[in-house]
Design a protein around this motif. Sequence first.
Motif, PDB file in Angstrom:
ATOM      1  N   ARG A 133       0.836  -1.202   0.000  1.00 59.91           N
ATOM      2  CA  ARG A 133       0.000   0.000   0.000  1.00 59.91           C
ATOM      3  C   ARG A 133       0.876   1.260   0.000  1.00 59.91           C
ATOM      4  NH1 ARG A 133      -5.712   0.192   2.807  1.00 59.91           N
ATOM      5  NH2 ARG A 133      -6.545   1.225   1.008  1.00 59.91           N
ATOM      6  N   ASN A 142       0.907   4.000  -2.847  1.00 58.91           N
ATOM      7  CA  ASN A 142       0.663   5.408  -2.524  1.00 58.91           C
ATOM      8  C   ASN A 142       1.794   6.300  -3.006  1.00 58.91           C
ATOM      9  OD1 ASN A 142      -1.758   4.839  -1.367  1.00 58.91           O
ATOM     10  ND2 ASN A 142      -1.035   4.897   0.732  1.00 58.91           N
ATOM     11  N   SER A 143       3.043   5.808  -2.835  1.00 62.66           N
ATOM     12  CA  SER A 143       4.186   6.638  -3.257  1.00 62.66           C
ATOM     13  C   SER A 143       4.233   6.769  -4.784  1.00 62.66           C
ATOM     14  CB  SER A 143       5.493   6.071  -2.722  1.00 62.66           C
ATOM     15  OG  SER A 143       5.806   4.871  -3.361  1.00 62.66           O
ATOM     16  N   ASN A 199       1.451   6.678  -6.725  1.00 63.52           N
ATOM     17  CA  ASN A 199       0.287   7.483  -7.126  1.00 63.52           C
ATOM     18  C   ASN A 199       0.272   8.891  -6.542  1.00 63.52           C
ATOM     19  OD1 ASN A 199      -1.021   5.614  -8.747  1.00 63.52           O
ATOM     20  ND2 ASN A 199      -1.938   4.592  -6.983  1.00 63.52           N
ATOM     21  N   ASP A 200       1.124   9.142  -5.579  1.00 59.69           N
ATOM     22  CA  ASP A 200       1.067  10.399  -4.828  1.00 59.69           C
ATOM     23  C   ASP A 200       1.200  11.624  -5.748  1.00 59.69           C
ATOM     24  OD1 ASP A 200       1.973  11.169  -1.596  1.00 59.69           O
ATOM     25  OD2 ASP A 200       1.878  12.675  -3.156  1.00 59.69           O
ATOM     26  N   GLU A 201       0.165  12.474  -5.730  1.00 59.32           N
ATOM     27  CA  GLU A 201       0.164  13.643  -6.637  1.00 59.32           C
ATOM     28  C   GLU A 201       1.253  14.651  -6.291  1.00 59.32           C
ATOM     29  OE1 GLU A 201      -3.848  15.247  -6.005  1.00 59.32           O
ATOM     30  OE2 GLU A 201      -2.881  16.767  -4.761  1.00 59.32           O
ATOM     31  N   ARG A 202       1.562  14.781  -4.983  1.00 62.35           N
ATOM     32  CA  ARG A 202       2.610  15.729  -4.575  1.00 62.35           C
ATOM     33  C   ARG A 202       3.966  15.266  -5.095  1.00 62.35           C
ATOM     34  NH1 ARG A 202       5.104  14.786  -0.099  1.00 62.35           N
ATOM     35  NH2 ARG A 202       6.768  16.155   0.525  1.00 62.35           N
ATOM     36  N   LEU A 203       4.251  13.978  -4.928  1.00 65.28           N
ATOM     37  CA  LEU A 203       5.531  13.452  -5.405  1.00 65.28           C
ATOM     38  C   LEU A 203       5.625  13.541  -6.924  1.00 65.28           C
ATOM     39  CD1 LEU A 203       6.052  10.323  -3.109  1.00 65.28           C
ATOM     40  CD2 LEU A 203       7.038  12.587  -2.884  1.00 65.28           C
ATOM     41  N   GLU A 263      -0.924   8.502   8.904  1.00 62.83           N
ATOM     42  CA  GLU A 263      -0.701   7.353   8.032  1.00 62.83           C
ATOM     43  C   GLU A 263      -2.030   6.731   7.594  1.00 62.83           C
ATOM     44  OE1 GLU A 263       2.087   4.748   9.826  1.00 62.83           O
ATOM     45  OE2 GLU A 263       2.343   3.568   7.995  1.00 62.83           O
ATOM     46  N   ALA A 271      -3.672   8.963   5.114  1.00 63.29           N
ATOM     47  CA  ALA A 271      -2.919   8.865   3.845  1.00 63.29           C
ATOM     48  C   ALA A 271      -3.319   7.614   3.076  1.00 63.29           C
ATOM     49  CB  ALA A 271      -1.423   8.858   4.136  1.00 63.29           C
ATOM     50  N   ASN A 272      -3.441   6.492   3.786  1.00 59.55           N
ATOM     51  CA  ASN A 272      -3.827   5.239   3.124  1.00 59.55           C
ATOM     52  C   ASN A 272      -5.245   5.303   2.580  1.00 59.55           C
ATOM     53  OD1 ASN A 272      -1.440   3.858   3.423  1.00 59.55           O
ATOM     54  ND2 ASN A 272      -1.984   3.025   5.417  1.00 59.55           N
ATOM     55  N   GLY A 313      -5.184   7.633  -0.427  1.00 55.82           N
ATOM     56  CA  GLY A 313      -4.261   7.153  -1.450  1.00 55.82           C
ATOM     57  C   GLY A 313      -3.071   8.058  -1.748  1.00 55.82           C
ATOM     58  N   VAL A 314      -2.531   8.655  -0.691  1.00 58.10           N
ATOM     59  CA  VAL A 314      -1.301   9.460  -0.859  1.00 58.10           C
ATOM     60  C   VAL A 314      -0.296   9.034   0.216  1.00 58.10           C
ATOM     61  CG1 VAL A 314      -2.401  11.495  -1.899  1.00 58.10           C
ATOM     62  CG2 VAL A 314      -2.201  11.336   0.584  1.00 58.10           C
ATOM     63  N   SER A 315       0.897   9.632   0.169  1.00 55.50           N
ATOM     64  CA  SER A 315       1.893   9.298   1.196  1.00 55.50           C
ATOM     65  C   SER A 315       1.641  10.126   2.465  1.00 55.50           C
ATOM     66  CB  SER A 315       3.296   9.575   0.659  1.00 55.50           C
ATOM     67  OG  SER A 315       3.444  10.954   0.413  1.00 55.50           O
ATOM     68  N   GLN A 336       3.753  11.894   3.993  1.00 57.15           N
ATOM     69  CA  GLN A 336       4.411  13.202   3.841  1.00 57.15           C
ATOM     70  C   GLN A 336       3.472  14.222   3.193  1.00 57.15           C
ATOM     71  OE1 GLN A 336       5.999  10.313   3.218  1.00 57.15           O
ATOM     72  NE2 GLN A 336       7.483  10.447   4.875  1.00 57.15           N
ATOM     73  N   THR A 337       2.628  13.737   2.281  1.00 55.22           N
ATOM     74  CA  THR A 337       1.682  14.645   1.613  1.00 55.22           C
ATOM     75  C   THR A 337       0.656  15.178   2.609  1.00 55.22           C
ATOM     76  OG1 THR A 337       2.019  13.556  -0.494  1.00 55.22           O
ATOM     77  CG2 THR A 337      -0.023  14.801  -0.266  1.00 55.22           C
ATOM     78  N   SER A 387       2.339  17.759   4.687  1.00 56.30           N
ATOM     79  CA  SER A 387       2.485  19.023   3.938  1.00 56.30           C
ATOM     80  C   SER A 387       1.155  19.776   3.840  1.00 56.30           C
ATOM     81  CB  SER A 387       3.003  18.741   2.523  1.00 56.30           C
ATOM     82  OG  SER A 387       4.305  18.261   2.589  1.00 56.30           O
ATOM     83  N   PRO A 413      -3.601  20.630  -2.148  1.00 58.32           N
ATOM     84  CA  PRO A 413      -3.982  19.427  -2.884  1.00 58.32           C
ATOM     85  C   PRO A 413      -4.763  19.750  -4.145  1.00 58.32           C
ATOM     86  CG  PRO A 413      -5.402  19.721  -1.001  1.00 58.32           C
ATOM     87  CD  PRO A 413      -4.367  20.776  -0.908  1.00 58.32           C
ATOM     88  N   LEU A 430      -8.107  15.342  -4.795  1.00 55.43           N
ATOM     89  CA  LEU A 430      -7.647  14.925  -3.459  1.00 55.43           C
ATOM     90  C   LEU A 430      -8.412  15.690  -2.377  1.00 55.43           C
ATOM     91  CD1 LEU A 430      -5.770  13.333  -1.625  1.00 55.43           C
ATOM     92  CD2 LEU A 430      -4.000  15.039  -2.021  1.00 55.43           C
TER      93      LEU A 430
END
Lengths: 141, 84
Positions: free
Chosen positions: A70, A74-75, A77-81, B35, B38-39, B42-44, B46-47, B50, B58, B62
Amino acid sequence: MNKLVKGKMIGSIICLVISVGIFVYTLTFGKTLNEELHSYLNGFAGGMFGVGIVTTIISINALKNPSKARELENSINDERLKSINNCAMANVCRICIILQAVSSVVCAIIGKMEVAKYLGFAICFELIIYIIMYSYLKSKN
Amino acid sequence: MIYYNKVKLTLHLKESDELKNLVEQLRKQKNERQEELANIVGVSRQTIISIEKGKYNPSILLAFKIANHFNKSIEEVFIYEEEE
């Protein structure tokens, strides 16, 4: 198994297979190749092998542990990354083009016209690709 | 008391405009970890950090996902304020 993790796994296996193939080729036909090409191919294969091993380990860890899978998903798909990655890549491209242009001028000044011409050609080619890509993305969005 | 996070938009809004969000407060009300949120969206992690700190704005998709998760409308979670 998640599609993204599966895709990453397949990509890393392809990377490993190609690098092993190059190693086998250089071992088999190493004597017929000149030394420069031999070391170039070995270096190329070594780099690919390293990337392949690392991504395979990450994928195997993700397959064993659902929470890791997961996290990996997520990493990816992450939009920020994604936006950071795009921004970094765009900046690298800008810096590369500027460096090429400066190098081209320096080469022309010190009399290495051949290198200067090639660098100039590379800049033109990159900018043409940029214009094509820009127009394509503009029409799509 | 709820404190708004101040967010400076760099791309779409003027320097004086602000986008505030209640993500951290709503998450804490739900006793959720960063966490977990985030799950779910569907993002990390860290997002989420931020967004809560106001460093990252976002996308609308999002923002909708986060608002839906808290059963709120997008305007209740993300508040746009235009300075005159």
